[in-house]
Motif scaffolding. Structure first.
Motif, mmCIF file in Angstrom:
data_model
loop_
_atom_site.group_PDB
_atom_site.id
_atom_site.type_symbol
_atom_site.label_atom_id
_atom_site.label_comp_id
_atom_site.label_asym_id
_atom_site.label_seq_id
_atom_site.Cartn_x
_atom_site.Cartn_y
_atom_site.Cartn_z
ATOM 1 N N LEU A 10 0.792 -1.241 0.000
ATOM 2 C CA LEU A 10 0.000 0.000 0.000
ATOM 3 C C LEU A 10 0.821 1.286 0.000
ATOM 4 C CD1 LEU A 10 -2.933 -0.948 2.405
ATOM 5 C CD2 LEU A 10 -3.051 -0.576 -0.060
ATOM 6 N N ASN A 11 2.071 1.195 0.481
ATOM 7 C CA ASN A 11 2.802 2.464 0.602
ATOM 8 C C ASN A 11 3.087 3.160 -0.734
ATOM 9 O OD1 ASN A 11 3.834 4.337 2.630
ATOM 10 N ND2 ASN A 11 5.785 4.010 1.584
ATOM 11 N N PRO A 12 3.291 2.415 -1.827
ATOM 12 C CA PRO A 12 3.506 3.124 -3.092
ATOM 13 C C PRO A 12 2.357 4.091 -3.408
ATOM 14 C CG PRO A 12 4.074 0.825 -3.332
ATOM 15 C CD PRO A 12 3.468 0.970 -1.955
ATOM 16 N N LEU A 49 5.685 -0.060 14.948
ATOM 17 C CA LEU A 49 5.298 1.354 14.954
ATOM 18 C C LEU A 49 5.864 2.082 13.739
ATOM 19 C CD1 LEU A 49 6.128 2.259 18.686
ATOM 20 C CD2 LEU A 49 3.910 1.529 17.752
ATOM 21 N N ALA A 50 5.197 3.175 13.376
ATOM 22 C CA ALA A 50 5.732 4.134 12.409
ATOM 23 C C ALA A 50 6.263 5.316 13.211
ATOM 24 C CB ALA A 50 4.629 4.596 11.459
ATOM 25 N N ILE A 51 7.430 5.828 12.826
ATOM 26 C CA ILE A 51 8.058 6.930 13.549
ATOM 27 C C ILE A 51 8.050 8.163 12.653
ATOM 28 C CG2 ILE A 51 10.186 7.723 14.671
ATOM 29 C CD1 ILE A 51 8.782 5.330 16.073
ATOM 30 N N LYS A 52 7.383 9.213 13.104
ATOM 31 C CA LYS A 52 7.367 10.458 12.316
ATOM 32 C C LYS A 52 8.798 10.847 11.979
ATOM 33 C CE LYS A 52 5.472 15.187 12.376
ATOM 34 N NZ LYS A 52 4.706 16.196 13.152
ATOM 35 N N ASP A 53 9.024 11.260 10.746
ATOM 36 C CA ASP A 53 10.403 11.504 10.297
ATOM 37 C C ASP A 53 10.942 12.844 10.809
ATOM 38 O OD1 ASP A 53 12.676 10.558 9.160
ATOM 39 O OD2 ASP A 53 12.188 11.153 7.108
ATOM 40 N N LEU A 54 10.540 13.187 12.025
ATOM 41 C CA LEU A 54 11.044 14.371 12.713
ATOM 42 C C LEU A 54 11.835 13.926 13.946
ATOM 43 C CD1 LEU A 54 10.565 17.460 12.192
ATOM 44 C CD2 LEU A 54 8.796 17.372 13.949
ATOM 45 N N PHE A 55 11.701 12.632 14.297
ATOM 46 C CA PHE A 55 12.433 12.063 15.433
ATOM 47 C C PHE A 55 13.763 11.525 14.913
ATOM 48 C CE2 PHE A 55 8.044 11.919 16.690
ATOM 49 C CZ PHE A 55 8.014 12.014 18.062
ATOM 50 N N GLY A 136 1.474 11.285 7.689
ATOM 51 C CA GLY A 136 1.982 9.936 7.424
ATOM 52 C C GLY A 136 1.715 9.013 8.602
ATOM 53 N N SER A 137 1.906 9.531 9.811
ATOM 54 C CA SER A 137 1.659 8.722 11.020
ATOM 55 C C SER A 137 0.198 8.306 11.080
ATOM 56 C CB SER A 137 2.004 9.543 12.283
ATOM 57 O OG SER A 137 3.354 9.942 12.282
ATOM 58 N N ALA A 138 -0.715 9.262 10.865
ATOM 59 C CA ALA A 138 -2.149 8.954 10.970
ATOM 60 C C ALA A 138 -2.603 8.044 9.840
ATOM 61 C CB ALA A 138 -2.957 10.251 10.966
ATOM 62 N N ALA A 139 -2.109 8.286 8.612
ATOM 63 C CA ALA A 139 -2.495 7.439 7.474
ATOM 64 C C ALA A 139 -1.979 6.014 7.676
ATOM 65 C CB ALA A 139 -1.944 8.024 6.170
ATOM 66 N N ALA A 140 -0.748 5.885 8.201
ATOM 67 C CA ALA A 140 -0.176 4.546 8.417
ATOM 68 C C ALA A 140 -1.023 3.759 9.420
ATOM 69 C CB ALA A 140 1.271 4.658 8.905
ATOM 70 N N VAL A 141 -1.438 4.419 10.496
ATOM 71 C CA VAL A 141 -2.238 3.725 11.513
ATOM 72 C C VAL A 141 -3.622 3.387 10.948
ATOM 73 C CG1 VAL A 141 -3.329 3.963 13.785
ATOM 74 C CG2 VAL A 141 -0.967 4.746 13.453
ATOM 75 N N ALA A 142 -4.226 4.341 10.236
ATOM 76 C CA ALA A 142 -5.577 4.118 9.706
ATOM 77 C C ALA A 142 -5.596 3.002 8.669
ATOM 78 C CB ALA A 142 -6.116 5.412 9.096
ATOM 79 N N ALA A 143 -4.531 2.901 7.859
ATOM 80 C CA ALA A 143 -4.487 1.903 6.787
ATOM 81 C C ALA A 143 -3.898 0.574 7.257
ATOM 82 C CB ALA A 143 -3.683 2.447 5.604
ATOM 83 N N ARG A 144 -3.680 0.451 8.557
ATOM 84 C CA ARG A 144 -3.104 -0.778 9.137
ATOM 85 C C ARG A 144 -1.682 -1.028 8.636
ATOM 86 N NH1 ARG A 144 -7.541 0.577 11.343
ATOM 87 N NH2 ARG A 144 -9.153 -0.983 11.754
ATOM 88 N N GLY A 148 0.696 1.560 15.692
ATOM 89 C CA GLY A 148 0.673 2.863 16.338
ATOM 90 C C GLY A 148 1.788 3.681 15.725
ATOM 91 N N ALA A 149 1.862 4.954 16.120
ATOM 92 C CA ALA A 149 2.882 5.817 15.535
ATOM 93 C C ALA A 149 3.262 6.903 16.519
ATOM 94 C CB ALA A 149 2.371 6.445 14.236
ATOM 95 N N THR A 150 4.482 7.428 16.342
ATOM 96 C CA THR A 150 4.829 8.644 17.059
ATOM 97 C C THR A 150 4.472 9.827 16.165
ATOM 98 O OG1 THR A 150 7.081 8.848 16.180
ATOM 99 C CG2 THR A 150 6.798 7.505 18.175
ATOM 100 N N ALA A 151 4.204 10.946 16.811
ATOM 101 C CA ALA A 151 3.853 12.156 16.088
ATOM 102 C C ALA A 151 4.273 13.342 16.948
ATOM 103 C CB ALA A 151 2.351 12.193 15.805
ATOM 104 N N THR A 152 4.181 14.541 16.383
ATOM 105 C CA THR A 152 4.427 15.752 17.175
ATOM 106 C C THR A 152 3.339 16.758 16.867
ATOM 107 O OG1 THR A 152 5.793 16.811 15.489
ATOM 108 C CG2 THR A 152 6.947 15.461 17.135
#
Ligand code: GLN
Length: 449
Positions: A10-12, A49-55, A136-144, A148-152
């Motif tokens: 799905l990521n493409p 987990l998905a890690i927001k690319d700000l960490f 990206g964090s929210a879309a990744a979690v919603a699309a399975r 979970g994900a980190t966000a800021t």
């Protein structure tokens, strides 16, 4: 492996991840397996987990959604991600975001926008934005594509994308999570938090992410409660404030109905609803869009093409700076740097920046007074459901209006949670927001639960 397969598939299309790290994820998963076998599993053993690319993640490229950090591989780990790894989490990759977390749509990412997995009924071809900056964090979690994900969240960047994607997110109290190793946008407003499918999942993740850190001078030396234990507490006897000023002129009937529904649910569970006033709330948006760019212009001065990141050639040092910054930053980031340096400049500092700081203090005082009457506050999370990628006007001020319900929490430093509460007429998720007293995230988890 199931999550990595889903990401590959799905990521493409969704572009929720800028970078996927399958080998690292499998190695971390094996280590978690071994820890489980030894009976030493951490509370997040094997949780992908998905890690927001700000960490900053040691050894894994960290871009902040910007071209200027396209080749940046941090030599160190942020405190929040280090604590998640300590507890056994598995990192699938780095999640997409608006450049330097400036935005509400993901459209300002230098790596292409992430897509909202939701579709409007009958409009399969309309691409919706996932919100931002943590889209990206929210879309990744919603699309399975992650559990979970980190966000800021500086002005709503956890809560608005959570609402747009039908998932839950919490911005904790300022100082609850360490900012060490999180690429700075506006340091007095930035705060890390989780995005997950349920309130309880957010509680479990936040417990690992939070805690005092001597490496961040604004980190709060407070014990971290067992947030998940608060989820089943219920709302009986709680007083919940409904701020008059949030009943905006032109608020859509759909959002108003959602808000009424939220009040009904809480009343039915035994909470008492109290009308309150936050008289300075109407000034929050202009205040934020002075304070945040001012801090951003200072924080982003470090990207000079010399110490790290993208470097363009120049005849002398000044030209090297100018060319590197001109090529490395996108339009929205440049706009904020211009606004920020303007409001901080000698002739305008008092009129804009000092004035904004004074209004910020009044906004905070409104909340301090409210806590004498109520335990928490209920509002809508966003003024609309997710909008189409092609429906965004080029008008930046229209985009800034997305933050109208969320930014007061950052200006006041208080915690705020967004959680899915219904669907609009086209079947898109809508979110409610709960605000609470400083360091009383437990009450938010109790109400959300
Ligand atoms: N949309 C807001 C902004 O663009 C908030 C972003 C954020 O919280 N990082 O500044």
């Amino acid at each position: 492996r199931a999550h990595l397969d889903a990401v590959e598939q799905l990521n493409p299309r969704l572009n929720a991840y800028i970078t996927v790290t399958p080998e690292l994820a499998l190695a971390q998963a094996e280590a978690a397996d071994a820890a489980i076998a030894r009976g030493e599993a951490g509370p997040l053993a094997g949780i992908p987990l998905a890690i927001k690319d700000l960490f900053c993640t040691a050894g894994t490229r960290t871009t902040a959604g910007s071209k200027i950090l396209g080749n940046f591989v941090p030599p160190y780990e942020s405190t929040v991600t280090a604590q998640l790894l300590r507890d056994g989490a598995v990192f699938l990759g780095k999640a997409n975001l608006d450049e330097f977390a400036m935005g509400s749509s993901n459209l300002s990412s230098a790596y292409g926008a992430a897509e909202n997995p939701w579709k409007r009924a009958g409009e399969p071809d309309t691409v919706l934005v996932p919100g931002g900056s943590s889209g990206g964090s929210a879309a990744a979690v919603a699309a399975r594509l992650a559990l979970g994900a980190t966000a800021t969240d500086t002005g709503g960047s956890i809560r608005q994308p959570a609402a747009f994607c039908g998932v839950t997110g919490i911005k904790p109290t300022y100082g609850r999570c360490s900012r060490y190793g999180i690429i700075a946008y506006a340091s007095s407003l930035d705060q890390a938090g989780p995005v997950a499918r349920t309130v309880e999942d957010c509680a479990i993740l936040l417990r690992s992410m939070a805690g005092f850190d001597p490496k961040d001078s604004t980190s709060a030396d407070r014990a971290v409660p067992d947030f998940a234990a608060a989820v089943a507490r219920g709302v009986k006897g709680l007083r919940i404030g409904i701020p008059r000023e949030y009943r905006l002129e032109g608020l859509s009937p759909e959002i108003d109905a959602l808000w009424q529904q939220g009040m009904e649910w809480l009343r039915a569970e035994g909470a008492e609803l109290v009308e309150i006033s936050l008289p300075h709330a109407g000034h929050a948006l202009p205040t934020y869009y002075i304070v945040a760019p001012a801090e951003a212009s200072s924080n982003l001065a470090r990207y000079d093409g010399v110490r790290f990141g993208l470097r363009e050639d120049g005849r002398d040092l000044k030209e090297l700076y100018e060319r590197s910054r001109a090529a490395g930053f996108g339009a929205e980031v440049k706009r904020r740097i211009l606004i920020g340096t303007y409001v901080l400049s000698a002739g305008y500092y008092d009129a804009y920046y000092v004035k904004a700081q004074q209004v910020r203090a009044l906004i905070k005082r409104d909340f301090d007074e409210a806590w004498g009457k109520v335990d928490a506050i209920l509002t809508p999370a966003t003024p609309t459901a997710a909008f189409g990628r092609d429906e965004t006007q080029d008008d930046p001020v229209a985009m800034y209006l997305n933050d109208v319900f969320t930014i007061t929490a950052n200006l006041a430093g208080i915690p705020g949670m967004a959680l899915p509460a219904g669907l609009d007429a086209k079947g898109l998720p809508l979110g409610l927001q709960i605000l609470g007293r400083p360091f009383d995230e437990e009450t938010l988890f109790a109400i959300g639960g």
